[in-house]
Motif scaffolding. Structure first.
Motif, PDB file in Angstrom:
ATOM      1  N   ALA A  33      40.689  21.442   9.274  1.00 15.90           N
ATOM      2  CA  ALA A  33      40.560  21.257  10.718  1.00 15.90           C
ATOM      3  C   ALA A  33      39.259  20.542  11.072  1.00 15.90           C
ATOM      4  N   MET A  34      39.333  19.718  12.093  1.00 13.77           N
ATOM      5  CA  MET A  34      38.144  19.122  12.713  1.00 13.77           C
ATOM      6  C   MET A  34      38.291  19.272  14.218  1.00 13.77           C
ATOM      7  N   GLY A  35      37.177  19.443  14.884  1.00 17.65           N
ATOM      8  CA  GLY A  35      37.312  19.600  16.321  1.00 17.65           C
ATOM      9  C   GLY A  35      35.993  19.628  17.046  1.00 17.65           C
ATOM     10  N   TRP A  36      36.073  20.078  18.293  1.00 17.11           N
ATOM     11  CA  TRP A  36      34.929  20.078  19.185  1.00 17.11           C
ATOM     12  C   TRP A  36      34.797  21.435  19.873  1.00 17.11           C
ATOM     13  N   TYR A  37      33.567  21.871  19.964  1.00 15.81           N
ATOM     14  CA  TYR A  37      33.201  23.065  20.712  1.00 15.81           C
ATOM     15  C   TYR A  37      32.132  22.663  21.715  1.00 15.81           C
ATOM     16  N   ARG A  38      31.885  23.536  22.676  1.00 12.86           N
ATOM     17  CA  ARG A  38      30.813  23.274  23.633  1.00 12.86           C
ATOM     18  C   ARG A  38      30.113  24.569  23.992  1.00 12.86           C
ATOM     19  N   GLN A  39      28.874  24.386  24.455  1.00 14.41           N
ATOM     20  CA  GLN A  39      28.060  25.558  24.791  1.00 14.41           C
ATOM     21  C   GLN A  39      27.131  25.225  25.931  1.00 14.41           C
ATOM     22  N   VAL A  40      27.045  26.159  26.868  1.00 10.46           N
ATOM     23  CA  VAL A  40      26.070  26.068  27.951  1.00 10.46           C
ATOM     24  C   VAL A  40      25.068  27.203  27.765  1.00 10.46           C
ATOM     25  N   PRO A  41      23.863  27.034  28.287  1.00  2.00           N
ATOM     26  CA  PRO A  41      22.838  28.071  28.099  1.00  2.00           C
ATOM     27  C   PRO A  41      23.305  29.428  28.588  1.00  2.00           C
ATOM     28  N   GLY A  42      23.094  30.436  27.772  1.00  2.00           N
ATOM     29  CA  GLY A  42      23.443  31.789  28.145  1.00  2.00           C
ATOM     30  C   GLY A  42      24.871  32.192  27.874  1.00  2.00           C
ATOM     31  N   LYS A  43      25.658  31.261  27.355  1.00  6.07           N
ATOM     32  CA  LYS A  43      27.056  31.567  27.071  1.00  6.07           C
ATOM     33  C   LYS A  43      27.372  31.281  25.609  1.00  6.07           C
ATOM     34  N   GLN A  44      28.460  31.881  25.149  1.00  7.05           N
ATOM     35  CA  GLN A  44      28.893  31.651  23.773  1.00  7.05           C
ATOM     36  C   GLN A  44      29.504  30.263  23.615  1.00  7.05           C
ATOM     37  N   ARG A  45      29.409  29.760  22.409  1.00  7.94           N
ATOM     38  CA  ARG A  45      30.051  28.492  22.102  1.00  7.94           C
ATOM     39  C   ARG A  45      31.564  28.685  22.182  1.00  7.94           C
ATOM     40  N   GLU A  46      32.249  27.730  22.799  1.00  7.36           N
ATOM     41  CA  GLU A  46      33.682  27.869  22.989  1.00  7.36           C
ATOM     42  C   GLU A  46      34.432  26.664  22.440  1.00  7.36           C
ATOM     43  N   LEU A  47      35.650  26.926  22.005  1.00  8.08           N
ATOM     44  CA  LEU A  47      36.503  25.860  21.514  1.00  8.08           C
ATOM     45  C   LEU A  47      36.909  24.937  22.652  1.00  8.08           C
ATOM     46  N   VAL A  48      36.845  23.628  22.394  1.00  8.57           N
ATOM     47  CA  VAL A  48      37.360  22.643  23.339  1.00  8.57           C
ATOM     48  C   VAL A  48      38.694  22.101  22.828  1.00  8.57           C
ATOM     49  N   ALA A  49      38.671  21.582  21.604  1.00 10.27           N
ATOM     50  CA  ALA A  49      39.884  21.006  21.031  1.00 10.27           C
ATOM     51  C   ALA A  49      39.726  20.929  19.526  1.00 10.27           C
TER      52      ALA A  49
END
Length: 121
Positions: A33-49
């Motif tokens: 698998a390859m993909g993208w996650y994102r994270q904003v300050p104060g929150k957990q990293r989340e799956l995007v795609a």
């Protein structure tokens, strides 16, 4: 040593498009698998795609219909086309790969360094 290098982040107005790219390099045997996650300050990293080696795709509900993940297996590359961007898409975006390489006896997870995406309202 395996490296994932992202490119394409930046500042964009709401409603606009942006494209992220990520290339994996090193002594790579295979990538599942390859993909993208994102994270904003104060929150957990989340799956995007995420996209599997066979092309199966999975998206976060918040980006379905707006984002498209694609992959070039020959180039060890994964792209994320982001359309109709919203301010809430603002985050650091991380490339992710499940990679079997010569530097580790089994498949493990690798991360890119992250690229900032900022969507202005």
């Amino acid at each position: 040593q395996v490296q994932l290098v992202e490119s394409g982040g930046g500042l964009v107005q709401a409603g606009g498009p942006l494209r992220l790219s990520c290339v994996a390099s090193g002594r790579i045997f295979s990538i599942s698998a390859m993909g993208w996650y994102r994270q904003v300050p104060g929150k957990q990293r989340e799956l995007v795609a995420v996209v599997s080696s066979t092309g199966s795709r999975n998206y976060a509900d918040s980006v379905k219909g707006r984002f498209t993940v694609s992959r070039d297996n020959a180039k060890n590359r994964v792209d994320l086309q982001m359309d109709s961007l919203k301010p809430e898409d603002t985050a650091v975006y991380y490339c992710n790969g499940e990679i079997h390489s010569a530097t580790w006896p089994s498949t493990r997870t690798y991360w890119g360094q992250g690229t900032q995406v900022t969507v202005s309202s």
